[in-house]
Design a protein around this motif. Sequence first.
Motif, PDB file in Angstrom:
ATOM      1  N   GLU A  32     -92.444 -43.748 -12.773  1.00  0.00           N
ATOM      2  CA  GLU A  32     -91.489 -42.702 -12.417  1.00  0.00           C
ATOM      3  C   GLU A  32     -91.070 -42.904 -10.969  1.00  0.00           C
ATOM      4  OE1 GLU A  32     -93.565 -39.035 -13.226  1.00  0.00           O
ATOM      5  OE2 GLU A  32     -95.090 -39.440 -11.739  1.00  0.00           O
ATOM      6  N   HIS A 117     -80.584 -46.270  -5.447  1.00  0.00           N
ATOM      7  CA  HIS A 117     -79.970 -45.746  -6.671  1.00  0.00           C
ATOM      8  C   HIS A 117     -78.750 -44.912  -6.297  1.00  0.00           C
ATOM      9  CE1 HIS A 117     -83.380 -46.777  -9.290  1.00  0.00           C
ATOM     10  NE2 HIS A 117     -84.110 -46.522  -8.220  1.00  0.00           N
ATOM     11  N   ASP A 120     -75.233 -40.451  -8.343  1.00  0.00           N
ATOM     12  CA  ASP A 120     -74.834 -39.923  -9.648  1.00  0.00           C
ATOM     13  C   ASP A 120     -75.687 -40.446 -10.802  1.00  0.00           C
ATOM     14  OD1 ASP A 120     -73.796 -42.492  -9.550  1.00  0.00           O
ATOM     15  OD2 ASP A 120     -71.765 -41.928 -10.120  1.00  0.00           O
ATOM     16  N   THR A 121     -76.541 -41.448 -10.570  1.00  0.00           N
ATOM     17  CA  THR A 121     -77.425 -41.953 -11.634  1.00  0.00           C
ATOM     18  C   THR A 121     -78.828 -41.329 -11.573  1.00  0.00           C
ATOM     19  OG1 THR A 121     -78.232 -43.858 -10.366  1.00  0.00           O
ATOM     20  CG2 THR A 121     -76.208 -44.167 -11.686  1.00  0.00           C
ATOM     21  N   PRO A 123     -79.931 -38.266 -12.046  1.00  0.00           N
ATOM     22  CA  PRO A 123     -80.326 -37.406 -13.168  1.00  0.00           C
ATOM     23  C   PRO A 123     -80.808 -38.181 -14.400  1.00  0.00           C
ATOM     24  CG  PRO A 123     -78.313 -36.579 -12.182  1.00  0.00           C
ATOM     25  CD  PRO A 123     -78.572 -37.935 -11.553  1.00  0.00           C
ATOM     26  N   GLY A 124     -80.418 -39.424 -14.555  1.00  0.00           N
ATOM     27  CA  GLY A 124     -80.845 -40.217 -15.694  1.00  0.00           C
ATOM     28  C   GLY A 124     -82.141 -40.981 -15.486  1.00  0.00           C
ATOM     29  N   LEU A 125     -82.694 -40.920 -14.289  1.00  0.00           N
ATOM     30  CA  LEU A 125     -83.940 -41.632 -13.989  1.00  0.00           C
ATOM     31  C   LEU A 125     -85.157 -40.820 -14.418  1.00  0.00           C
ATOM     32  CD1 LEU A 125     -83.204 -42.799 -10.304  1.00  0.00           C
ATOM     33  CD2 LEU A 125     -83.036 -44.178 -12.392  1.00  0.00           C
ATOM     34  N   ASP A 132     -85.583 -34.096  -7.096  1.00  0.00           N
ATOM     35  CA  ASP A 132     -84.519 -33.105  -7.246  1.00  0.00           C
ATOM     36  C   ASP A 132     -84.590 -32.033  -6.159  1.00  0.00           C
ATOM     37  OD1 ASP A 132     -83.463 -34.346  -9.573  1.00  0.00           O
ATOM     38  OD2 ASP A 132     -85.063 -33.424 -10.743  1.00  0.00           O
TER      39      ASP A 132
END
Length: 159
Positions: A32, A117, A120-121, A123-125, A132
């Motif tokens: 993660e 990263h 905008d990417t 949230p998909g990680l 957050d």
Amino acid sequence: MRRKLRVAAYAVCVRDGQILLARSPAPDGTPEWVLPGGGMEHGEDPYDTVRREVTEETGYRIEVTGLLGVDSHRLLGDPRVGRRVDHQGLRIVYEGEITGGELRYEVGGSTDLAAWHHLDTVPGLVRVPMVDIALRLWRERPLHGHLEDVPVPRQVNEE
């Protein structure tokens, strides 16, 4: 119930629409993404902690350009350790600017990869909630350094 307090310092480093993150295995082994940063050593100033941790985990040196805020979370009764623990994490979040060094991975530490990263990417990680929270502090910059509507921490009760 055993009480445990962990104080840590993290950096939000954003440049050209990208954020610097490190990858760490979760308790179940799943990788993660986390903010570069980590636990304060006894006697260490959090300002020095965040600079040391960013260098250890990413290879970059940073200048701390601001204090974004402080986040506190509490976890009661963590079954992963097999006993009742009242754990509180106090997390100091700074803004940082890269001033030197080169991107590299940490060897033998708590992370195994560092990467930029696009915002905008994110949230998909697969990421820890602290990413957050820190991004909200970075975007909103609350004058008091605290997010008012952060969800109440989950409580895990042992049987």
